[in-house]
Every structure is written in C-alpha cells, then in structure tokens.
Design an enzyme around this catalytic site. Structure first.
Site, PDB file in Angstrom:
ATOM      1  N   HIS A 148      78.344  43.649-115.180  1.00 27.86           N
ATOM      2  CA  HIS A 148      79.789  43.505-114.959  1.00 27.86           C
ATOM      3  C   HIS A 148      80.442  44.696-114.242  1.00 27.86           C
ATOM      4  O   HIS A 148      81.516  45.160-114.634  1.00 27.86           O
ATOM      5  CB  HIS A 148      80.499  43.260-116.295  1.00 27.86           C
ATOM      6  CG  HIS A 148      80.125  41.970-116.971  1.00 27.86           C
ATOM      7  ND1 HIS A 148      79.726  40.847-116.285  1.00 27.86           N
ATOM      8  CD2 HIS A 148      80.103  41.619-118.299  1.00 27.86           C
ATOM      9  CE1 HIS A 148      79.475  39.864-117.140  1.00 27.86           C
ATOM     10  NE2 HIS A 148      79.684  40.304-118.369  1.00 27.86           N
ATOM     11  N   HIS A 219      86.468  36.862-117.738  1.00 27.98           N
ATOM     12  CA  HIS A 219      85.627  36.874-118.924  1.00 27.98           C
ATOM     13  C   HIS A 219      86.408  36.509-120.186  1.00 27.98           C
ATOM     14  O   HIS A 219      86.290  37.181-121.216  1.00 27.98           O
ATOM     15  CB  HIS A 219      84.977  38.250-119.070  1.00 27.98           C
ATOM     16  CG  HIS A 219      83.680  38.240-119.802  1.00 27.98           C
ATOM     17  ND1 HIS A 219      83.567  37.813-121.107  1.00 27.98           N
ATOM     18  CD2 HIS A 219      82.431  38.580-119.420  1.00 27.98           C
ATOM     19  CE1 HIS A 219      82.309  37.928-121.486  1.00 27.98           C
ATOM     20  NE2 HIS A 219      81.594  38.382-120.487  1.00 27.98           N
ATOM     21  N   GLU A 355      81.981  31.734-117.660  1.00 26.07           N
ATOM     22  CA  GLU A 355      82.239  32.611-116.519  1.00 26.07           C
ATOM     23  C   GLU A 355      81.744  31.927-115.255  1.00 26.07           C
ATOM     24  O   GLU A 355      80.548  31.767-115.069  1.00 26.07           O
ATOM     25  CB  GLU A 355      81.507  33.934-116.728  1.00 26.07           C
ATOM     26  CG  GLU A 355      81.859  34.630-118.022  1.00 26.07           C
ATOM     27  CD  GLU A 355      80.706  35.477-118.559  1.00 26.07           C
ATOM     28  OE1 GLU A 355      80.272  36.400-117.867  1.00 26.07           O
ATOM     29  OE2 GLU A 355      80.232  35.188-119.668  1.00 26.07           O
TER      30      GLU A 355
HETATM   31  C1  BGC Z   1      76.925  38.538-120.799  1.00 29.47           C
HETATM   32  C2  BGC Z   1      76.529  38.853-122.215  1.00 29.47           C
HETATM   33  C3  BGC Z   1      77.355  40.001-122.663  1.00 29.47           C
HETATM   34  C4  BGC Z   1      78.808  39.598-122.548  1.00 29.47           C
HETATM   35  C5  BGC Z   1      79.732  40.704-122.947  1.00 29.47           C
HETATM   36  C6  BGC Z   1      78.351  38.131-120.799  1.00 29.47           C
HETATM   37  O1  BGC Z   1      78.774  37.815-119.515  1.00 29.47           O
HETATM   38  O2  BGC Z   1      76.099  37.564-120.227  1.00 29.47           O
HETATM   39  O3  BGC Z   1      75.173  39.158-122.319  1.00 29.47           O
HETATM   40  O4  BGC Z   1      77.058  40.369-123.972  1.00 29.47           O
HETATM   41  O5  BGC Z   1      79.097  39.239-121.240  1.00 29.47           O
HETATM   42  O6  BGC Z   1      79.423  41.833-122.271  1.00 29.47           O
END
Ligand code: BGC
Length: 389
Positions: A148, A219, A355
C-alpha cells in the site's frame, strides 16, 4: 437517554467550543463539518480532526445527497470516516469502520481504515521492480514485501481539499519524484461524490512527468450491519469473477490465474463470507481467510462486480468499477488493537474490504494488466459503492 445520545450532547457543546475558539480555520467550511460530524457518534470533545501535520491542516468534511445519505471524509490520507446509509425502515446505519480522530488514524495506520491508497495499492514483491531497465526499491512494511505505498503512503499525507458542492469533495496531492522510491512527480486527484441514487462514487486521476507505476484504491472496511454489530461472517456475498490470482504464503500472486469453481473462492453463486472461511484449502490458509485478488469477468458501470447484503439490516451494497481486479479482504488481521469511532474495538473480522484495483505485484508480473503510467498519459478510473435497501 442512552449512552450514544449522552455522548452526542456532550460533543455538541465540545464542537461548538472548538468552532468558537479556532481563529485560524475557515469557519464556514469547518463549522459545518464539525457540527455535522457529531452525528457520527463518539468523536472526542476537542474534535480530533483538526490538526496540523507537517505544516498542513487536517479537517473533517461532510457531504450529503438529496436522500439524507451522508459521508464524512478527512483530508488526512483521504480516509472515508463514516458513511450513513438508510435501511428499509429509513433508519440510518454507518456502514464503514473508522476512527474518531486523526490520532486514531495515525495509530491504526497499518489497518488503512477507509484510506486512499497509493502510489501502489496492494503488494510489490520484496519491494522491488524494474521499469525501462532501471531498478526501483520500496520500503518493506509487510515482510518481505512492500504494501500500500510503503512507509508513508498516500494514506498518511495531508491532501488539499475542496468541497465543490454539497455532494462532492475533491482531494489533490502531489507526490514528489522518488517519494517512497517511486519515480516521477505524480499529481493526483481523488473525488468523492455522493450521488442521488445512493452511491459513493470515487474518481481517481493522475499524471506523471516520468514513467512510473500507479494503482490507486480505497480501503474502506464495510460492516453493513454497522459497528458494534458483530462480525461480517453472515454477510451474503456475490462476486462476478470466474477466476482469481492465487498467492504464496507472503500474499504475492504466484502469477497464475485459476478458476474459482469448486473452491471457497466461488462467489459466482451467493454465499456467506463465513461459509468456507476456515476451509483447509491452501489458499485460504495463505490468506488466513479471504485476502485475494478476484479477476473480474466484466468491469465498467453497467453491472455490479460484487453485491453484498448485511444479514441484520438488509442493506445491500453493489460495487461497480472500471478496474480489472477486486481484492476481497475479510479482516483476518484485525485483532482488537484499535478503538473505532463509536467505541468498539476493531475485533477479528468485524469488517471486510473490497479494494478495486489492478492486480497485486503487477510491476513484476508482465502477464497481468499493466500499471505503468507515462508522461502525457492520464490515469483515470472510477469505482462506485451503491446502496439499496
Ligand atoms: C491486504 C491485507 C492487509 C490489509 C490491511 C489488505 O489490502 O491485502 O493483507 O492486512 O490490507 O493492511
């Protein structure tokens, strides 16, 4: 008077004081947002959305549509803080998890509650890729990968914000060349709009001055029954994807695209999130539940790519997107470490994320749809979460 009403009364006074004693902020915008924000429940009495971070001011903004649906968004990381949606009796439910203050978001950072994610949503294997023959290295924040956007992704930046009308908030941010290791100065615009057909539409736009990679997403963690109403395991889901991208134990796609048929990933027919979440399937084990990218059969705004129904409220969410993939994450890493805005802990699987995005690790997987953006090109994509009762 129940606890929530009581806290609202106290907060009304607190918010009013804040407005009266904050000479440095634009009173018209902020007065409205702080006053309106109190309906979202237990915000701290000093309204914790007013902060200065690295010289830039954060606020909470509220947008509304003509049917009374409301969203609160902060320009700190472009987080969608609350989303009030009517159920079939007209009762409003806040269907997203979020924090009650900027400090809350700073602490809960690694969970990305409602955040705007960039420059690259999802994982890049070992924080490394090559572009036009040059090597680029990202911060490893999710061992052994970069997740991210790295150490300080777009979710931790203070964006410039402008309410262009009552229903629309426009956020802009300029990410410098080599910020978090990514090449090119990237100018980004994210627009949240509450439409009159009860959707939150998120539009993304970006341009660069050097070749780079971009994969922006939101998210939000949804709980269509509302915070404090248990896990999301009985929510009913349908995803229009015949295939998904299996992952290794570090959640990096193996590169294969495999059919969902006969696996716990088959949501082409409706199933509850919980039905197969503890299956012995190896992929379920790798994700500790669902944490996988679905290869969408169709994208665009004509048919939903996913439909989810809250079992207690009956609220239905339909997801539309122009993106080719959907990361369905069932809140497997939620562990109760953070307090959400109405006072509940973020317990295991009390929220799920959908997402919309390009596939994880695309910069290293040439067979996946490309995420490259070159000077002169415009990155443009839209996603819509539409609510029905
Ligand atoms: C990821 C997860 C992660 C979450 C929070 C998601 O997009 O795929 O593995 O724990 O985001 O960071």
């Amino acid at each position: 008077m129940n606890l929530r009403n009581l806290s609202l009364t106290i907060l009304t006074a607190g918010a009013a004081m804040l407005v009266a004693f904050s000479p440095s902020v634009n009173k018209t915008t902020i007065a409205t947002s702080v006053k309106d924000s109190i309906i979202y429940g237990k915000l701290p009495a000093d309204s914790g959305f007013e902060k200065t971070i690295k010289g830039k001011q954060t606020h909470l903004f509220v947008v509304k549509n003509k049917n009374g649906m409301e969203a609160a968004i902060t320009n700190y990381g472009g987080h969608l803080v609350s989303l009030l949606v009517p159920d079939h009796e007209g009762k409003m439910t806040d269907v997203v998890l979020g924090c009650g203050s900027i400090d809350g978001y700073v602490k809960a950072g690694a969970s990305y509650y409602g955040a705007t994610i960039g420059r690259y949503g999802n994982r890049i294997a070992k924080g490394h890729f090559t572009l036009d023959g040059k090597d680029y290295t990202m911060f490893i924040n999710n061992r052994p990968n970069s997740l991210h956007g790295g150490k300080e992704g777009f979710d931790r930046k203070v964006w410039d914000a402008k309410k262009t009308d009552n229903q629309t908030l426009e956020l802009t941010y300029v990410s410098k060349d080599m910020e978090e290791g990514y090449p090119g100065t990237l100018s980004v615009k994210v627009v949240y709009k509450l439409t009159n057909n009860n959707a939150v539409k998120i539009s993304y736009e970006a341009t660069t001055d050097k070749i780079t990679v971009v994969n922006l997403t939101n998210h939000s963690y949804f709980n269509l029954n509302g915070e404090s109403n248990g896990t999301i395991l009985n929510h009913i889901v349908q995803i229009d994807a015949d295939n998904y991208t299996p992952v290794d134990a570090t959640l990096i796609p193996t590169g294969k695209i495999e059919p969902v048929k006969g696996t716990p990933f088959d949501f082409t027919v409706t199933a509850t999130i919980g039905a197969n979440i503890n299956d012995t399937n190896e992929q379920i084990k790798n994700g500790k539940g669902y944490d996988h990218n679905f290869v969408l059969n169709k994208h665009g705004f004509t048919t939903p790519v996913a439909t989810v129904k809250g079992d207690k409220t009956g609220i239905v969410m339909k997801v539309y997107t122009e993106e080719p993939g959907l990361q369905f994450y069932s809140g497997n890493f939620m562990g109760g470490a953070n307090t959400m805005k109405y006072g509940e802990k973020d317990k295991h699987r009390t929220g799920f994320a959908m997402e919309t995005q390009h596939f994880p690790d695309s910069p290293n997987q040439p067979q996946f749809p490309a995420t490259t953006l070159r000077p002169g090109q415009i990155y443009k994509t839209q996603t819509m979460y539409k609510f029905e009762k």
